[in-house]
Enzyme design. Sequence first.
Site, PDB file in Angstrom:
ATOM      1  N   VAL A 114       0.862  -1.187   0.000  1.00  0.00           N
ATOM      2  CA  VAL A 114       0.000   0.000   0.000  1.00  0.00           C
ATOM      3  C   VAL A 114       0.894   1.229   0.000  1.00  0.00           C
ATOM      4  CG1 VAL A 114      -1.953  -1.038   1.217  1.00  0.00           C
ATOM      5  CG2 VAL A 114      -0.146   0.077   2.517  1.00  0.00           C
ATOM      6  N   SER A 115       0.427   2.269  -0.684  1.00  0.00           N
ATOM      7  CA  SER A 115       1.045   3.585  -0.530  1.00  0.00           C
ATOM      8  C   SER A 115       0.024   4.425   0.213  1.00  0.00           C
ATOM      9  CB  SER A 115       1.384   4.198  -1.888  1.00  0.00           C
ATOM     10  OG  SER A 115       0.209   4.399  -2.630  1.00  0.00           O
ATOM     11  N   THR A 116       0.423   5.529   0.757  1.00  0.00           N
ATOM     12  CA  THR A 116      -0.463   6.341   1.601  1.00  0.00           C
ATOM     13  C   THR A 116      -1.735   6.717   0.873  1.00  0.00           C
ATOM     14  OG1 THR A 116       1.463   7.241   2.712  1.00  0.00           O
ATOM     15  CG2 THR A 116      -0.597   8.424   2.997  1.00  0.00           C
ATOM     16  N   GLN A 139      -4.060   3.676   0.353  1.00  0.00           N
ATOM     17  CA  GLN A 139      -4.675   3.159   1.571  1.00  0.00           C
ATOM     18  C   GLN A 139      -5.890   4.005   1.942  1.00  0.00           C
ATOM     19  OE1 GLN A 139      -1.897   2.560   4.708  1.00  0.00           O
ATOM     20  NE2 GLN A 139      -3.356   1.569   6.042  1.00  0.00           N
TER      21      GLN A 139
END
Length: 499
Positions: free
Chosen positions: A8-10, A13
Amino acid sequence: MIAIYPRVSTEEQVKSGFSIDYQIREGKKKAGTDEVKIYPDEGYSGEYLERPGMSQLRKDVKDGLITKIICLDPDRLARKLMLQLIITEEFEKRGVELIFINGEYAKTPEGQLFYSMRGAISEFEKAKITERMTSGRKEKADQGKVIKNSFLYGYDYDKENSRYLINEDEARVVRLIFNLFTKPNDIVEGINGIANYLTESNIPTKRGAKVWHKQVVRQILLNETYTGRFAQNKWNTEGMLGNKHKLPEDKVKMKLRPVSEWIYVECPRIITDIEYDYAQKLLGEARRRFAKEGLNQYLLSGLVRCGTCENTMTGRKSKNWGKTVFQYTDIKNTSGAKNKGCGTTVFCGVLDEIVWSQVHNWLNQPEEMAAASVEESQENYWEMNKSRIERELIKTKAARKKLIKLFSTDMGMGEEEIREELRELADREESLNKQLSELDLELSTIKKLESGKNMLAETLKYYLKLNPEELTFENKQALIRMLIKEVRYTREDINIVTF
């Protein structure tokens, strides 16, 4: 062994809610067992291949430890179609089965097409996100708003209204720095002297540090924001996001955009344009003007350059028919010198007398000096410098082509050695391009008549305090360095370049 790759990347997510825990849980369901090895990448963009979890997974696949890989869907592997295809081909060559939780991946024409389409859509989606963020920031800047807090000394950031406000305590220090640097004084010498003075005066830096470094002072002197114009969109940082996962030689460097692409917004002024312009003129010569003294003193130390080979000319003591003489020479004897010089020399006494005589005349006829300073010498100097850098760029590019050709013909030179030289030439080319950009910016500043008049006024003020009959070596040197940027010498001509 079965592997699960969750990522996941910020931004993803927040958008989708597919957390690392969710992906692991769903992966175990798909595997039908808890006996799995997890390779998580939390907070890493799928735009780059260099990620800790992915790097370890690829290594273990190569070592034959993994037989099956479970992943939520293709865009968890990578956001770019090309990277997805590289990874899957790498896995398939090792006989590893790749399974997606949100869809089956079959080795059929239809399956390959579907997989490629998903990858393309994912890459498009990532590009749109980047475009929207970039456009949003640019639109904000076009509206006269400050995009983000750059923690500029002298200002506080008003986040609610996206603007800078003057911090009065820090603004007084900024004015002090410019005054100490641009006006003759008995307090400090040069940028390093200013840094030491601020440290000894217990003035904290922006982040509260007790020690001022000369580079911090230099950055303040270079910052145009203090004139009331804050430049945004100056630096191109595209591709730098994945730098922390790349090898040093593969890291993407920040690049200065052309001045035409900068977006200026207004902010409170701390210093005048004249003070800033004059400081920029002095900055180019700061290192030479305040260089440490050697065993012997030379009136034009750091100012003389050979007009033939472009080497700087330094003072030296030598023997001439058994008599000790002092000369300026362009000869470089150090082992690492790239340009050994063309052998030009001139007696110090002769050149010193010519230059001082001209300075003395200027000080007694300031109108002549102002005309020379503003109308001719400055522009000629920068045009000459620009031509020199452009010639160096041509040589550097030619050297790179020659090395590439040498590499392709395998002339016995080591591959790593060639790669190292290519990296050095690439760095050299980038440095020269940056110098060209800086020259273009400085040239527009240097042509301002007001700053030329201000420089002459400050020099005359200093000169009038002195007794002309009792001028010391130091007095003469100070006056010369305040008026002259460079003395270009050839056997046929002497060109005195003023600020």
